[in-house]
Design a protein around this motif. Structure first.
Motif, short mmCIF file in Angstrom:
data_model
loop_
_atom_site.label_atom_id
_atom_site.label_comp_id
_atom_site.label_asym_id
_atom_site.label_seq_id
_atom_site.Cartn_x
_atom_site.Cartn_y
_atom_site.Cartn_z
N GLY A 53 -9.90 8.00 7.28
CA GLY A 53 -9.75 7.37 5.97
C GLY A 53 -8.37 7.61 5.39
O GLY A 53 -7.76 6.72 4.80
N VAL A 54 -7.86 8.86 5.56
CA VAL A 54 -6.51 9.18 5.07
C VAL A 54 -5.47 8.34 5.80
O VAL A 54 -4.54 7.79 5.19
CB VAL A 54 -6.22 10.69 5.28
N ALA A 55 -5.64 8.22 7.14
CA ALA A 55 -4.68 7.43 7.92
C ALA A 55 -4.68 5.97 7.47
O ALA A 55 -3.63 5.34 7.36
CB ALA A 55 -5.03 7.53 9.41
N LYS A 56 -5.87 5.41 7.21
CA LYS A 56 -5.98 4.02 6.77
C LYS A 56 -5.29 3.83 5.42
O LYS A 56 -4.60 2.86 5.17
CB LYS A 56 -7.45 3.61 6.69
N MET A 57 -5.50 4.85 4.52
CA MET A 57 -4.88 4.76 3.20
C MET A 57 -3.36 4.74 3.32
O MET A 57 -2.67 3.98 2.65
CB MET A 57 -5.33 5.95 2.36
N LEU A 58 -2.82 5.60 4.21
CA LEU A 58 -1.37 5.65 4.39
C LEU A 58 -0.83 4.35 4.98
O LEU A 58 0.24 3.88 4.59
CB LEU A 58 -1.01 6.82 5.31
N LYS A 59 -1.60 3.77 5.92
CA LYS A 59 -1.18 2.48 6.48
C LYS A 59 -1.16 1.40 5.40
O LYS A 59 -0.28 0.55 5.36
CB LYS A 59 -2.10 2.08 7.62
N ASP A 60 -2.18 1.43 4.50
CA ASP A 60 -2.22 0.47 3.40
C ASP A 60 -1.02 0.65 2.47
O ASP A 60 -0.45 -0.32 1.96
CB ASP A 60 -3.53 0.63 2.61
N VAL A 61 -0.63 1.93 2.26
CA VAL A 61 0.54 2.19 1.41
C VAL A 61 1.80 1.62 2.05
O VAL A 61 2.64 0.99 1.41
CB VAL A 61 0.69 3.71 1.18
N GLU A 62 1.94 1.85 3.39
CA GLU A 62 3.10 1.31 4.11
C GLU A 62 3.14 -0.21 4.03
O GLU A 62 4.18 -0.81 3.74
CB GLU A 62 3.03 1.73 5.58
N LYS A 63 1.99 -0.84 4.26
CA LYS A 63 1.93 -2.30 4.23
C LYS A 63 2.26 -2.82 2.84
O LYS A 63 3.01 -3.80 2.66
CB LYS A 63 0.55 -2.76 4.66
N GLY A 64 1.72 -2.13 1.82
CA GLY A 64 1.99 -2.56 0.44
C GLY A 64 3.45 -2.43 0.09
O GLY A 64 4.02 -3.27 -0.61
#
Length: 284
Positions: free
Chosen positions: A38-49
């Protein structure tokens, strides 16, 4: 034939609390993996955003320049092949063909650098979180192991001689109780209680006349649970009495109960032998 009853067990479990300013206690591997994913997904979402916001900001800047400077010429989204005639472009970002100044180029490069730094910092935070969780898990394991050892030490410190003896013969009894005999269709007849009343119901009214002292695993089980054996020899004698009674009442060597009794004696000797050897070695 011989004796019977039932036995049971119990178990326990542990749980954890969510992390609010501190790390959680020891978790199941599956729960920890799910949380880290979940943490990894959140960080990927931050990068994409961050990437999307940078693209939109650059497009807005270009749109504003086009509105206030209608004479500005705009090139395609795909950069020209000649490096002298065009600037490197980021997909989706419009650059002017001839009006991009060094300061603007530097501004875009700084924005890209900032975004890369944010991504690197996010990954560094993720690694730090994983390391902290691993350290906390290792500390929890060490603490639990230490508590278990201390609990066992305290129990041994207050253990009576009968408690110590009980720890020796109880596992042997459980093995005897769980035995099944193929010659009797995987049944264990030595759990069955035979007395004057039950012998009549079983159609062997003369059993108590032939067998002076009936013995079975059900009788032994009560003594085991009550910790009433004062010596290991008493326990051995009761088990041996089960075998002796069965062979006496079922004296024909091909009788299934006779065969089962001999197998019980053989298995019991195999179980008790290392215990006796250990005790004898300790006394020498």
């Amino acid at each position: 034939v011989t004796g019977a009853s039932v036995a049971g067990g119990a178990g326990a479990g542990m749980g954890g609390a969510p992390m609010m300013g501190m790390l959680p206690p020891l978790e199941e591997a599956s729960a920890r993996k799910k949380r880290l994913d979940g943490v990894a997904k959140m960080l990927k979402d931050v990068e994409k955003g961050a990437e999307e916001r940078l693209k939109l900001r650059k497009l807005a800047d270009r749109g504003r320049d086009m509105i206030f400077n209608p004479n500005t010429k705009v090139i395609s989204l795909i950069p020209k092949s000649s490096p002298e005639s065009s600037l490197k472009t980021t997909p989706g970002v419009l650059l002017e063909e001839s009006t991009a100044t060094p300061s603007e180029k530097r501004k875009y490069e700084e924005s890209d650098t900032d975004m890369k730094q944010q991504i690197a910092q996010a990954k560094k935070r993720e690694r730090g979180l994983r390391e902290r969780i691993d350290r906390q898990e290792a500390e929890n394991k060490r603490r639990l192991e230490k508590e278990r050892e201390e609990r066992e030490r305290r129990e041994r410190a207050v253990e009576t001689p009968q408690d110590a003896l009980h720890r020796i013969y109880e596992p042997i009894f459980k093995s005897l109780w769980d035995m099944e005999f193929s010659v009797l269709q995987d049944m264990n007849p030595f759990r069955i209680v035979i007395n004057e009343k039950t012998s009549l119901d079983m159609g062997i009214p003369d059993y108590c006349k032939i067998i002076e002292k009936p013995m079975n695993l059900a009788y032994i089980q009560k003594k085991v649970n009550d910790k009433s054996y004062e010596t290991l020899q008493e326990f051995v004698e009761d088990v041996d009495l089960i075998v002796t009674n069965c062979l006496k009442f079922n004296d024909h060597p091909e009788n299934p109960y006779n065969i089962a009794a001999k197998e019980l004696r053989k298995r019991f000797k195999k179980l008790i032998k290392p215990v006796v050897q250990s005790l004898t070695k300790g006394q020498s």
